[in-house]
Design an enzyme around this catalytic site. Sequence first.
Site, PDB file in Angstrom:
ATOM      1  N   CYS A  43      -4.038   4.852  -0.428  1.00  0.00           N
ATOM      2  CA  CYS A  43      -4.310   4.465  -1.815  1.00  0.00           C
ATOM      3  C   CYS A  43      -5.318   5.416  -2.458  1.00  0.00           C
ATOM      4  CB  CYS A  43      -4.825   3.027  -1.846  1.00  0.00           C
ATOM      5  SG  CYS A  43      -5.354   2.519  -3.479  1.00  0.00           S
ATOM      6  N   CYS A  48      -2.230   5.427  -4.879  1.00  0.00           N
ATOM      7  CA  CYS A  48      -2.490   4.794  -6.178  1.00  0.00           C
ATOM      8  C   CYS A  48      -3.480   5.568  -7.053  1.00  0.00           C
ATOM      9  CB  CYS A  48      -3.079   3.395  -5.982  1.00  0.00           C
ATOM     10  SG  CYS A  48      -2.660   2.564  -4.453  1.00  0.00           S
ATOM     11  N   LYS A  51      -2.535   9.226  -8.070  1.00  0.00           N
ATOM     12  CA  LYS A  51      -1.325   9.059  -8.895  1.00  0.00           C
ATOM     13  C   LYS A  51      -1.687   8.606 -10.307  1.00  0.00           C
ATOM     14  CE  LYS A  51       0.480   5.250  -9.222  1.00  0.00           C
ATOM     15  NZ  LYS A  51       1.334   4.408  -8.432  1.00  0.00           N
ATOM     16  N   TYR A 181       9.718   3.423  -6.918  1.00  0.00           N
ATOM     17  CA  TYR A 181       8.688   3.608  -7.937  1.00  0.00           C
ATOM     18  C   TYR A 181       7.938   4.928  -7.788  1.00  0.00           C
ATOM     19  CZ  TYR A 181       4.726   2.235  -4.918  1.00  0.00           C
ATOM     20  OH  TYR A 181       3.769   2.198  -3.939  1.00  0.00           O
ATOM     21  N   GLU A 185       7.645   7.407 -10.860  1.00  0.00           N
ATOM     22  CA  GLU A 185       6.326   7.736 -11.412  1.00  0.00           C
ATOM     23  C   GLU A 185       6.101   9.246 -11.438  1.00  0.00           C
ATOM     24  OE1 GLU A 185       3.871   3.673 -10.283  1.00  0.00           O
ATOM     25  OE2 GLU A 185       3.836   5.319  -8.871  1.00  0.00           O
ATOM     26  N   HIS A 439      -4.131 -11.357 -32.371  1.00  0.00           N
ATOM     27  CA  HIS A 439      -3.427 -10.507 -33.323  1.00  0.00           C
ATOM     28  C   HIS A 439      -4.325  -9.386 -33.833  1.00  0.00           C
ATOM     29  CE1 HIS A 439      -0.397  -9.618 -36.335  1.00  0.00           C
ATOM     30  NE2 HIS A 439      -1.361  -9.560 -37.231  1.00  0.00           N
ATOM     31  N   GLU A 444       0.698 -10.509 -27.771  1.00  0.00           N
ATOM     32  CA  GLU A 444       0.887 -11.768 -28.507  1.00  0.00           C
ATOM     33  C   GLU A 444       2.362 -12.167 -28.538  1.00  0.00           C
ATOM     34  OE1 GLU A 444       0.332 -11.821 -32.867  1.00  0.00           O
ATOM     35  OE2 GLU A 444       0.121  -9.648 -32.769  1.00  0.00           O
TER      36      GLU A 444
HETATM   37  P1  FAD Z   1      -3.157   3.125   4.459  1.00  0.00           P
HETATM   38  O1  FAD Z   1      -3.937   2.972   3.229  1.00  0.00           O
HETATM   39  O2  FAD Z   1      -2.004   4.045   4.449  1.00  0.00           O
HETATM   40  O3  FAD Z   1      -4.184   3.532   5.601  1.00  0.00           O
HETATM   41  C1  FAD Z   1      -3.783   3.875   6.875  1.00  0.00           C
HETATM   42  C2  FAD Z   1      -4.810   4.805   7.462  1.00  0.00           C
HETATM   43  O4  FAD Z   1      -4.615   4.900   8.855  1.00  0.00           O
HETATM   44  C3  FAD Z   1      -4.725   6.230   6.927  1.00  0.00           C
HETATM   45  O5  FAD Z   1      -5.988   6.635   6.443  1.00  0.00           O
HETATM   46  C4  FAD Z   1      -4.286   7.057   8.124  1.00  0.00           C
HETATM   47  O6  FAD Z   1      -4.821   8.354   8.115  1.00  0.00           O
HETATM   48  C5  FAD Z   1      -4.848   6.230   9.263  1.00  0.00           C
HETATM   49  N1  FAD Z   1      -4.164   6.397  10.564  1.00  0.00           N
HETATM   50  C6  FAD Z   1      -2.833   6.342  10.788  1.00  0.00           C
HETATM   51  N2  FAD Z   1      -2.592   6.431  12.119  1.00  0.00           N
HETATM   52  C7  FAD Z   1      -3.813   6.536  12.726  1.00  0.00           C
HETATM   53  C8  FAD Z   1      -4.216   6.638  14.082  1.00  0.00           C
HETATM   54  N3  FAD Z   1      -3.330   6.620  15.088  1.00  0.00           N
HETATM   55  N4  FAD Z   1      -5.544   6.760  14.347  1.00  0.00           N
HETATM   56  C9  FAD Z   1      -6.471   6.759  13.328  1.00  0.00           C
HETATM   57  N5  FAD Z   1      -6.123   6.663  12.040  1.00  0.00           N
HETATM   58  C10 FAD Z   1      -4.805   6.530  11.729  1.00  0.00           C
HETATM   59  N6  FAD Z   1       0.051   0.510  -4.051  1.00  0.00           N
HETATM   60  C11 FAD Z   1      -0.360  -0.223  -5.120  1.00  0.00           C
HETATM   61  O7  FAD Z   1      -0.724  -1.387  -4.956  1.00  0.00           O
HETATM   62  N7  FAD Z   1      -0.359   0.332  -6.379  1.00  0.00           N
HETATM   63  C12 FAD Z   1       0.029   1.601  -6.604  1.00  0.00           C
HETATM   64  O8  FAD Z   1       0.021   2.067  -7.745  1.00  0.00           O
HETATM   65  C13 FAD Z   1       0.434   2.398  -5.504  1.00  0.00           C
HETATM   66  N8  FAD Z   1       0.807   3.693  -5.670  1.00  0.00           N
HETATM   67  C14 FAD Z   1       1.151   4.438  -4.592  1.00  0.00           C
HETATM   68  C15 FAD Z   1       1.530   5.765  -4.795  1.00  0.00           C
HETATM   69  C16 FAD Z   1       1.903   6.545  -3.731  1.00  0.00           C
HETATM   70  C17 FAD Z   1       2.280   7.982  -3.969  1.00  0.00           C
HETATM   71  C18 FAD Z   1       1.905   5.999  -2.417  1.00  0.00           C
HETATM   72  C19 FAD Z   1       2.315   6.837  -1.248  1.00  0.00           C
HETATM   73  C20 FAD Z   1       1.541   4.683  -2.200  1.00  0.00           C
HETATM   74  C21 FAD Z   1       1.165   3.885  -3.279  1.00  0.00           C
HETATM   75  N9  FAD Z   1       0.816   2.545  -3.117  1.00  0.00           N
HETATM   76  C22 FAD Z   1       0.439   1.785  -4.212  1.00  0.00           C
HETATM   77  C23 FAD Z   1       0.866   1.891  -1.795  1.00  0.00           C
HETATM   78  C24 FAD Z   1      -0.506   1.789  -1.162  1.00  0.00           C
HETATM   79  O9  FAD Z   1      -1.103   3.067  -1.105  1.00  0.00           O
HETATM   80  C25 FAD Z   1      -0.400   1.188   0.230  1.00  0.00           C
HETATM   81  O10 FAD Z   1       0.281  -0.053   0.133  1.00  0.00           O
HETATM   82  C26 FAD Z   1      -1.742   0.954   0.891  1.00  0.00           C
HETATM   83  O11 FAD Z   1      -2.492   2.142   0.960  1.00  0.00           O
HETATM   84  C27 FAD Z   1      -1.538   0.375   2.296  1.00  0.00           C
HETATM   85  O12 FAD Z   1      -2.768   0.234   2.943  1.00  0.00           O
HETATM   86  P2  FAD Z   1      -2.849   0.234   4.536  1.00  0.00           P
HETATM   87  O13 FAD Z   1      -4.234  -0.161   4.882  1.00  0.00           O
HETATM   88  O14 FAD Z   1      -1.734  -0.543   5.091  1.00  0.00           O
HETATM   89  O15 FAD Z   1      -2.563   1.739   4.966  1.00  0.00           O
END
Ligand code: FAD
Length: 459
Positions: A43, A48, A51, A181, A185, A439, A444
């Site tokens: 994110c 997010c 973006k 999306y 986007e 308004h 609205e």
């Molecule tokens: P992540 O945030 O992906 O975090 C996972 C972390 O784990 C990463 O930092 C990674 O490096 C780390 N990792 C992975 N494997 C290992 C390992 N083995 N050891 C140590 N570290 C590791 N969501 C919205 O709600 N609104 C939006 O507008 C939106 N826009 C988006 C736009 C794009 C381009 C993308 C790709 C996603 C978007 N999302 C959006 C989705 C959102 O980013 C994710 O739903 C959210 O980040 C998920 O969080 P998470 O904690 O599951 O994983």
Amino acid sequence: MTTYDFDLFVIGAGSGGTRAARIAAGHGARVAVAEEYRFGGTCVIRGCVPKKLLVYASRFADDFADAAGFGWTLEDEPRFDWPALIAAKDREIARLEGLYRKGLEAAGVQLFEERATLIDAHTVALTSSGRRLTAEKILIATGGRPNTDPKLPGRELTINSNEAFDLKSLPNRIVVAGGGYIAVEFAGIFAGLGVDTTLIYRGDKILRGFDEDLRDGLIEAYRNRGVRFVFGTVFKSIEETRSGLIGHLASGATLEADAIMMAIGRSPNVEGLGLDAAGVACASNGAIVVDENSRTSVPSVFAVGDVCDRFNLTPVAIREGHAFADAQFGGRPVSVDYDMIPTAVFSTPEIGTVGLTEHAAVQACARVDVYKASFRPMRATLAGRNERTLMKLLVDGVTDRVVGCHILGPDAGEIVQMAAIALRMGATKTDFDRTMALHPSAAEELVTMRTKTATLTRG
Ligand code: FAD
């Protein structure tokens, strides 16, 4: 009694992992988190936040164009500098990353800046240092990663969303492949920045799962803004020539571009994570299978966020991480309520949506009353812009409850966030009608839609 190095070991410091680690530590648990890339996760670093910053940048084109209708004269033709935007975006992301790191440290969480994998139900291995650490509970919050098409010849010539955020220069022509999306986007961002933009998608319409009126409305708006669509086909191969890239399509046609971005979905980030070794069960797409308390098939291992592939959104991952920490370390057994999740597509014009689509409402309700309004937003009048805003309420014809709210137009996400509270509370159409209008505003319209445009029943 077994003694562990930590009460909780979190793998992944993204939205879900960070929240879980901080809250668990706040409950007094001894917590560690391993992050292999950058704190903040998808994110903050490549989702997010960057973006939305790019979306803001792309919308200035409209502001400059509309300003003349309001009496402004711009002396010089506005010019755009992509490297300047990317540098500013990078500074902001570095700042946010610092805040994430500080938040974890302040909560007393021990940070390991390296990859972690599972060895067994209570042990993780750290890849760079080779250390092994034990924990009573392990939380997997490793998120997702962009899909690639391993069979596509020339795929190495393409970029994905991660790389799009760091392009050295703005291409003159881009083709974005995908209909979700993220594809939509990015097509909007590039088009707004003046890039000749084509979106190619194997289906017949973008944004599957969204209300049909929004899907159709956005396609029309994008076409009017110069985005080309190629539906019903995919890339067969991609080659590099002296004048750029050529994509050969399954339909036999070709597309030329300076950059091709693949946004063909995301998969749970589980490769090489050691899930087999620990006995953690996954679905056929790799998603970790969890119950309503985020517990996996192994009692000491939990998972939250995109790695479970439920609702892949930041606020959902955060809620899941928080609920997990409260339940396991705070003595507050709560599970996440997935009802009425509002979402936005930060296209231009924007989409905001909450509740059932028209199709789903007809399946769920004996009778559905549809209220629709399509109008030119006030700003468009003096600006001389023809784009229309669409608002749609779906009402259960038996209970009068509003079951869906769909908007295509400026600030749709902001409006729908507030409408989501009303829908979540079970507001009826009568409640909407009783609410005084603010308004002049676009929102609205939601409380002044008096005339039904259709009444739908199943079959
Ligand atoms: P992540 O945030 O992906 O975090 C996972 C972390 O784990 C990463 O930092 C990674 O490096 C780390 N990792 C992975 N494997 C290992 C390992 N083995 N050891 C140590 N570290 C590791 N969501 C919205 O709600 N609104 C939006 O507008 C939106 N826009 C988006 C736009 C794009 C381009 C993308 C790709 C996603 C978007 N999302 C959006 C989705 C959102 O980013 C994710 O739903 C959210 O980040 C998920 O969080 P998470 O904690 O599951 O994983």
